[in-house]
Scaffold this motif. Structure first.
Motif, short mmCIF file in Angstrom:
data_model
loop_
_atom_site.label_atom_id
_atom_site.label_comp_id
_atom_site.label_asym_id
_atom_site.label_seq_id
_atom_site.Cartn_x
_atom_site.Cartn_y
_atom_site.Cartn_z
N LEU A 21 24.92 19.32 -19.35
CA LEU A 21 26.29 17.81 -20.09
C LEU A 21 27.30 17.64 -18.64
CD1 LEU A 21 26.31 18.40 -23.80
CD2 LEU A 21 24.32 16.93 -22.05
N ALA A 22 27.92 18.43 -18.38
CA ALA A 22 29.47 17.86 -17.62
C ALA A 22 28.84 18.48 -16.43
CB ALA A 22 30.17 19.09 -18.35
N GLY A 23 27.53 18.98 -15.84
CA GLY A 23 28.13 20.01 -14.35
C GLY A 23 28.47 21.07 -13.55
N GLU A 24 28.57 21.27 -14.17
CA GLU A 24 29.68 22.96 -14.09
C GLU A 24 29.85 23.29 -14.97
OE1 GLU A 24 33.77 23.10 -13.79
OE2 GLU A 24 33.75 21.15 -12.94
N PRO A 25 29.25 25.32 -15.31
CA PRO A 25 29.06 25.59 -16.95
C PRO A 25 30.56 26.42 -16.82
CG PRO A 25 29.53 27.69 -14.46
CD PRO A 25 28.70 25.94 -14.30
N ALA A 26 31.40 25.49 -16.99
CA ALA A 26 33.13 25.89 -17.91
C ALA A 26 32.53 25.94 -19.04
CB ALA A 26 33.96 25.09 -16.45
N ARG A 27 32.70 26.26 -19.97
CA ARG A 27 33.02 25.72 -21.15
C ARG A 27 34.20 25.10 -21.66
NH1 ARG A 27 31.78 31.89 -23.79
NH2 ARG A 27 32.56 30.62 -26.41
N VAL A 169 12.05 25.43 -25.09
CA VAL A 169 12.79 24.92 -23.89
C VAL A 169 13.96 23.97 -24.82
CG1 VAL A 169 14.35 24.05 -21.58
CG2 VAL A 169 12.07 25.27 -21.70
N LEU A 170 15.80 24.13 -24.97
CA LEU A 170 16.16 23.92 -26.08
C LEU A 170 16.82 22.61 -25.41
CD1 LEU A 170 18.35 25.85 -27.61
CD2 LEU A 170 16.63 25.05 -28.62
N ASP A 171 16.19 20.74 -25.29
CA ASP A 171 16.63 20.60 -24.26
C ASP A 171 17.23 18.97 -24.56
OD1 ASP A 171 15.90 18.94 -26.66
OD2 ASP A 171 14.19 17.98 -25.77
N ARG A 172 17.90 18.26 -23.08
CA ARG A 172 18.65 17.59 -23.48
C ARG A 172 18.89 17.27 -25.60
NH1 ARG A 172 22.82 15.06 -20.15
NH2 ARG A 172 21.45 15.82 -18.58
N ALA A 173 18.55 16.34 -25.73
CA ALA A 173 18.27 15.78 -27.03
C ALA A 173 18.64 16.92 -28.28
CB ALA A 173 16.96 14.88 -27.16
N TRP A 174 18.48 18.09 -27.97
CA TRP A 174 18.73 19.20 -29.23
C TRP A 174 20.33 19.73 -28.79
CZ3 TRP A 174 20.52 23.95 -30.18
CH2 TRP A 174 20.01 24.66 -31.18
N LYS A 182 33.16 16.30 -22.55
CA LYS A 182 34.73 15.94 -22.82
C LYS A 182 35.11 14.26 -21.56
CE LYS A 182 36.70 19.87 -23.65
NZ LYS A 182 38.00 20.96 -24.48
N ASP A 183 34.01 14.54 -20.83
CA ASP A 183 34.43 13.38 -19.44
C ASP A 183 33.65 13.28 -19.02
OD1 ASP A 183 34.57 15.24 -16.75
OD2 ASP A 183 33.29 16.13 -18.18
N LEU A 184 31.75 12.39 -20.25
CA LEU A 184 30.94 11.96 -19.93
C LEU A 184 31.29 10.37 -20.43
CD1 LEU A 184 28.52 14.40 -19.45
CD2 LEU A 184 30.06 13.49 -17.44
N THR A 185 30.64 9.50 -20.28
CA THR A 185 30.64 8.44 -20.53
C THR A 185 29.92 8.34 -21.26
OG1 THR A 185 31.15 6.92 -18.77
CG2 THR A 185 30.30 5.70 -20.24
N GLY A 186 29.93 8.07 -22.91
CA GLY A 186 29.66 8.11 -24.09
C GLY A 186 29.48 9.20 -24.88
N LEU A 187 29.77 9.75 -24.30
CA LEU A 187 29.83 11.37 -24.42
C LEU A 187 31.55 12.92 -24.79
CD1 LEU A 187 27.04 13.27 -22.76
CD2 LEU A 187 27.21 12.19 -25.25
N CYS A 188 32.46 11.33 -24.43
CA CYS A 188 33.65 12.36 -24.44
C CYS A 188 34.11 12.17 -25.67
CB CYS A 188 34.13 10.85 -24.18
SG CYS A 188 36.22 11.46 -23.20
N ALA A 189 35.11 13.97 -26.46
CA ALA A 189 35.25 13.76 -27.40
C ALA A 189 37.17 12.75 -27.54
CB ALA A 189 35.84 14.94 -27.70
#
Length: 421
Positions: A21-27, A169-174, A182-189
């Protein structure tokens, strides 16, 4: 036994979700709705195995194995058991220790005792291969779940994939039903709401004893420089911080105006200077950059009215202590602001004289150090104030105290409100 068990490697699940979702594995780049995530795991496991759920085991790492706020929320959820390994920092990176071994032991024990007919493994680590094979030998069907890889490739051990009985496989929708970047458009908290109480504590002036001690140290440094033949610093025109020169301490004006704030005093120690040394008989109030305050009994010790305030430990019976612990485990989430509120509420409810509340309210924003120390020790139970990136999280300290003062302020205002309000 015809039921299923889910074993989750939280480091793999959340790290792979962050990569996706964010391009890097940092939680730190994602926000997690743990209730929705657990519900999704339960529904998926029961659907895939066609067996009722026995339990979800959540394996994760934590500094010194102290449960973090998310672990406290998880472990009180129905059918969820949290197992913690150590979280250590090496070469600037965090690493889990003992999590794989704990998962292996749990998987082997469940299979040996025939506690379940199906196991769902959410992991990618090949170290679990011996445990997986052992479970199969005991007649347990192993379902291996993966998080969709960001690059479209595998993010699991090929040996695990080959040995598993079933794979999903747990896909993106799941994933996005419970996890957001946190920092993606439409998915930002949504950003946290500003808390003026924290700003007020950060900007509060230091005690006069701290100012005097800091000014005295600056004067001694100038005198030593003069004796050594070095020109004294020009207090009227302080050098830039980059040069390491000490900034002048503004003189307090009548009525308390012009008193330097902690930010002002931070410049007293240049980047290359050694850590400040406390004056004799002094103890640290905020941090090494915030100044010192004398211990009780000194010339500028704790005022008598402050020393008369009882601590929470003095007000708490053995029965109340047991009830407090139960409440901490089951209902207190571990947010720093909330922790300060809970502590203040208990303290006020057990006071023999409510006049203590008004007395304390006049001391804002500084919590008397006997109570402040007890407050911070209480917060440490929730994993707060732990070392984060090799530094004490100072913001947590201010948030804890701000929550404490908010609760005090509400009670003090209620006692002063007219009876008809």
């Amino acid at each position: 036994m015809d039921r299923c068990v889910v074993l989750v490697d939280a480091g793999y699940l959340l790290g792979a979700a962050a990569s996706l979702l964010a391009g890097e594995p940092a939680r730190s780049r994602i926000t997690v709705d743990h209730a929705a995530l657990i519900q999704g795991l339960r529904e998926g496991a029961e659907a895939d195995t066609e067996q009722p759920l026995l339990r979800i085991y959540w394996f994760d790492g934590a500094p010194d194995r102290v449960p973090q706020p998310e672990h406290r929320r998880l472990r009180v959820m129905p059918r969820v058991t949290v197992r913690l390994g150590a979280l250590t920092r090496s070469d600037g990176r965090w690493a889990q220790k003992g999590v794989d071994a704990a998962m292996h032991a749990e998987l082997t024990e469940l299979a040996r005792n025939r506690a379940c007919s199906d196991v769902v493994l959410v992991t990618g680590d090949g170290d679990l291969l011996p445990g997986l094979m052992s479970a199969k030998e005991h007649g347990v069907a192993v379902h291996l779940w993966a998080v969709q890889a960001a690059d479209g490739d595998y993010n699991q051990s090929e040996d695990l994939v080959a040995e598993a009985d079933e794979r999903r496989v747990l896909d993106r929708a799941w994933i996005t039903r419970a996890i957001r970047a946190k920092d993606l458009t439409g998915l930002c908290a949504p950003p946290p709401a500003p808390r003026p109480e924290i700003a007020a504590i950060l900007s509060a002036p230091l005690p006069e004893s701290a100012l005097a001690a800091s000014a005295e140290r600056a004067a001694e440094a100038q005198a030593a420089a003069a004796a050594a033949g070095h020109p004294a610093a020009d207090t009227a025109a302080p050098a830039p911080a980059a040069e390491g020169a000490a900034a002048a301490v503004p003189a307090p004006a009548p009525g308390g105006r012009g008193v330097p704030t902690p930010k002002d005093l931070a410049g007293l120690r240049g980047p290359g200077s050694p850590a400040a040394v406390p004056p004799a008989g002094a103890t640290l109030r905020w941090s090494s950059d915030k100044g010192w305050i004398e211990r009780p009994g000194g010339a500028l010790g704790e005022p008598p009215e402050t020393a008369s305030l009882p601590t929470l430990a003095q007000l708490t019976s053995a029965e109340q202590r047991w009830a407090d612990r139960e409440e901490d485990i089951t209902t207190v989430g571990g947010d720093p602001f909330e922790v300060g509120q809970v502590f203040a509420r208990r303290w006020m409810e057990r006071l023999p004289e409510q006049s203590h509340v008004q007395k304390l309210a006049t001391m804002y924003p500084r919590v008397p150090h006997r109570i402040d120390g007890e407050l911070l020790r209480y917060a440490a139970r929730f994993g707060l104030l732990a070392h984060k990136d090799d530094q004490i999280d100072e913001h947590d300290r201010y948030a804890i105290r701000a929550g404490f003062w908010r609760e005090i302020d509400v009670r003090a205002a209620a006692e002063h409100a007219p009876a008809g309000d």
